[in-house]
Motif scaffolding. Structure first.
Motif, mmCIF file in Angstrom:
data_model
loop_
_atom_site.group_PDB
_atom_site.id
_atom_site.type_symbol
_atom_site.label_atom_id
_atom_site.label_comp_id
_atom_site.label_asym_id
_atom_site.label_seq_id
_atom_site.Cartn_x
_atom_site.Cartn_y
_atom_site.Cartn_z
ATOM 1 N N ALA A 182 -12.468 14.144 -29.727
ATOM 2 C CA ALA A 182 -12.744 15.023 -30.864
ATOM 3 C C ALA A 182 -14.100 15.698 -30.753
ATOM 4 O O ALA A 182 -14.385 16.637 -31.506
ATOM 5 C CB ALA A 182 -12.669 14.240 -32.175
ATOM 6 N N GLY A 183 -14.947 15.253 -29.826
ATOM 7 C CA GLY A 183 -16.193 15.973 -29.597
ATOM 8 C C GLY A 183 -15.957 17.418 -29.206
ATOM 9 O O GLY A 183 -16.747 18.303 -29.566
ATOM 10 N N VAL A 184 -14.881 17.673 -28.473
ATOM 11 C CA VAL A 184 -14.536 19.055 -28.133
ATOM 12 C C VAL A 184 -14.263 19.857 -29.390
ATOM 13 O O VAL A 184 -14.692 21.014 -29.517
ATOM 14 C CB VAL A 184 -13.308 19.084 -27.194
ATOM 15 N N PHE B 277 -3.369 27.097 -19.141
ATOM 16 C CA PHE B 277 -1.958 27.491 -19.196
ATOM 17 C C PHE B 277 -1.147 26.556 -18.302
ATOM 18 O O PHE B 277 -1.307 26.539 -17.082
ATOM 19 C CB PHE B 277 -1.772 28.936 -18.737
ATOM 20 N N ASP B 278 -0.296 25.750 -18.923
ATOM 21 C CA ASP B 278 0.563 24.811 -18.196
ATOM 22 C C ASP B 278 -0.264 23.850 -17.339
ATOM 23 O O ASP B 278 0.096 23.530 -16.205
ATOM 24 C CB ASP B 278 1.570 25.567 -17.330
ATOM 25 N N LEU B 279 -1.366 23.361 -17.887
ATOM 26 C CA LEU B 279 -2.274 22.478 -17.152
ATOM 27 C C LEU B 279 -1.716 21.065 -17.087
ATOM 28 O O LEU B 279 -1.344 20.476 -18.107
ATOM 29 C CB LEU B 279 -3.642 22.468 -17.833
ATOM 30 N N ARG B 280 -1.680 20.503 -15.895
ATOM 31 C CA ARG B 280 -1.243 19.130 -15.694
ATOM 32 C C ARG B 280 -2.428 18.185 -15.843
ATOM 33 O O ARG B 280 -3.474 18.405 -15.224
ATOM 34 C CB ARG B 280 -0.637 18.961 -14.293
ATOM 35 N N PRO B 281 -2.296 17.113 -16.654
ATOM 36 C CA PRO B 281 -3.382 16.125 -16.733
ATOM 37 C C PRO B 281 -3.702 15.575 -15.346
ATOM 38 O O PRO B 281 -2.808 15.347 -14.535
ATOM 39 C CB PRO B 281 -2.799 15.038 -17.647
ATOM 40 N N GLY B 282 -4.975 15.358 -15.085
ATOM 41 C CA GLY B 282 -5.397 14.859 -13.794
ATOM 42 C C GLY B 282 -5.756 15.935 -12.798
ATOM 43 O O GLY B 282 -6.242 15.632 -11.701
ATOM 44 N N HIS C 29 -11.222 19.209 -17.530
ATOM 45 C CA HIS C 29 -11.895 19.308 -18.824
ATOM 46 C C HIS C 29 -12.408 20.718 -19.111
ATOM 47 O O HIS C 29 -12.856 20.992 -20.227
ATOM 48 C CB HIS C 29 -13.029 18.290 -18.947
ATOM 49 N N SER C 30 -12.302 21.624 -18.143
ATOM 50 C CA SER C 30 -12.667 23.020 -18.427
ATOM 51 C C SER C 30 -11.609 23.725 -19.266
ATOM 52 O O SER C 30 -11.789 24.894 -19.612
ATOM 53 C CB SER C 30 -12.909 23.792 -17.121
ATOM 54 N N TRP C 31 -10.526 23.016 -19.620
ATOM 55 C CA TRP C 31 -9.512 23.623 -20.481
ATOM 56 C C TRP C 31 -10.130 24.125 -21.789
ATOM 57 O O TRP C 31 -9.725 25.181 -22.316
ATOM 58 C CB TRP C 31 -8.405 22.613 -20.810
ATOM 59 N N SER C 32 -11.113 23.371 -22.325
ATOM 60 C CA SER C 32 -11.712 23.773 -23.600
ATOM 61 C C SER C 32 -12.517 25.059 -23.457
ATOM 62 O O SER C 32 -12.572 25.879 -24.389
ATOM 63 C CB SER C 32 -12.594 22.650 -24.150
ATOM 64 N N HIS D 136 -20.752 16.192 -16.097
ATOM 65 C CA HIS D 136 -20.850 14.747 -16.294
ATOM 66 C C HIS D 136 -19.638 13.975 -15.810
ATOM 67 O O HIS D 136 -19.772 12.882 -15.251
ATOM 68 C CB HIS D 136 -21.093 14.445 -17.782
ATOM 69 N N LYS D 137 -18.444 14.510 -16.018
ATOM 70 C CA LYS D 137 -17.233 13.727 -15.755
ATOM 71 C C LYS D 137 -17.107 13.334 -14.285
ATOM 72 O O LYS D 137 -17.012 12.148 -13.948
ATOM 73 C CB LYS D 137 -16.007 14.530 -16.206
#
Length: 385
Positions: free
Chosen positions: A46-48, A121-126, A131-134, A310-311
């Motif tokens: 939720a920080g995002v 757009f249609d991003l797969r986790p991993g 994390h640049s999705w935001s 950071h990640k």
């Protein structure tokens, strides 16, 4: 940089809180893969959303204040926005692309998606640098927002403000309807799945509630001065209400992050809570506005750089330090990796972001000769403008 006394302490505190929440969430999901930081790590995503609320207000205020003075320039807005976001982002992207130690062989999306802020757009986790999705959601939102604001501003008379508020309200309703439709298609299991993230969590049209809440605050400040004055006179009340609503939203999401009702209504509730916290931060009498948290101003200024790097930095360092006896699950390991993330963010800020910010202020003024008040300018620099 302006003297520290000119900063908005409340915005600094919220932005520092946002990056610490994100750090906690990424830490438990990608570094330790254990509940090392308890519920803070679990709800840290939720920080995002808090970043979204802050950015929505600050960018919306820049747009509406410029329009009110008839000094807003669309080309300058886009140029300043890109000078703010691209340098740091492309430097970190180059680390992923050209430094094998940093990328660790993870799957990457087509590079053009990273370059054009369309990765979500249609991003797969991993996926590499997921994390640049935001950032993609923010950039897409801010490519559209000023054009919509100018179109609404072209309407004459009282209908101008009515249209603006109608568009904001319609945005919230549309977001809920789109999440409802997407959830009914996905029907995620209790623990969620990759499709939930692709179709809902990362999707631009499902994730702009907090951005709209920030924009609503900016519209209120610039177009309803009397109401703004009355509301900011109750800063501690809005602080308490904001904490209460955010707490309720956290409880909903901790109970079932992937439930239908939580997916549809949880994000607007979170947006309202974070919006109230931002309002309190801007209210001169509130504790959030008046209390300076040591170190928060610096972390706020470096937060964009910290967010970017950071990640993967923590993943790499944890892998290298564990054989040396440093357990990332222990307090000393957490503290060391957090300190390394802050230090790396500072280096990126100092070597990359600062020169481009100087160029931006020198050659691309915000509007036609108008200067922001010192405190507002300091808050903008510390909050992703």
């Amino acid at each position: 940089m302006k003297p520290i006394s000119s900063r908005l302490y409340g915005l600094d505190t919220l932005r520092a809180l946002a990056i610490l929440l994100v750090f906690a969430n990424h830490y438990v999901n990608f570094v330790t893969r254990r509940p090392t930081l308890g519920f803070v790590g679990e709800i840290g995503w939720a920080g995002v959303d808090l970043f979204f609320a802050l950015s929505g207000y600050l960018i919306g205020n820049q747009i509406f204040a410029g329009m009110r003075r008839d000094a807003f320039s669309l080309p300058r807005f886009y140029a300043r926005r890109l000078l703010r976001t691209l340098p740091n982002y492309y430097v970190v992207l180059a680390l992923y692309a050209f430094w094998p130690v940093f990328s660790a062989g993870a799957h990457h999306a087509p590079w053009w998606q990273y370059l054009t802020f369309t990765l979500n757009f249609d991003l797969r986790p991993g996926t590499l640098f997921s994390h640049s999705w935001s950032l993609c959601v923010e950039e897409q939102f801010y490519m559209v927002l000023p054009a919509v604001a100018l179109l609404a501003g072209a309407v004459r008379g009282a209908w101008r403000l009515r249209l603006a508020w109608a568009l904001i309200a319609a945005g919230f309703v549309a977001g809920m309807l789109m999440r409802a439709h997407a959830w009914d298609d996905v029907r995620p299991p209790p623990g969620g799945n990759g499709t939930f993230y692709r179709e809902i969590y990362y999707a631009t049209l499902c994730r702009f509630d907090e951005l709209l809440a920030g924009v609503a605050l900016a519209l209120m400040k610039n177009c309803h001065a009397g109401l703004w004055t009355r509301l900011t006179a109750w800063g501690n009340t809005t602080l308490a209400l904001g904490v209460l609503l955010v707490g309720c939203a956290f409880r909903l999401f901790l109970a079932d992050h992937f439930g239908r009702s939580e997916t549809i209504f949880g994000y607007p509730l979170l947006a309202l809570g974070f919006g109230l916290l931002v309002l309190s931060a801007l209210s001169p009498g509130s504790l959030l506005h008046r209390v300076r948290v040591p170190g928060a101003a610096s972390i706020a200024v470096w937060s964009y750089a910290i967010y970017l790097i950071h990640k993967q930095l923590c993943i790499v360092l944890a892998r290298e330090l564990t054989p040396l006896g440093l357990d990332p699950n222990m307090p000393a390991g957490v503290a060391l990796l957090l300190a390394a993330s802050i230090l790396a963010g500072w280096v990126l800020y100092a070597l990359v972001e600062t020169p481009f910010m100087w160029l931006r202020e020198r050659y691309v003024p915000a509007d036609r000769g108008e200067k922001k008040p010192a405190a507002e300018a300091a808050g903008l620099r510390g909050a992703g403008s």
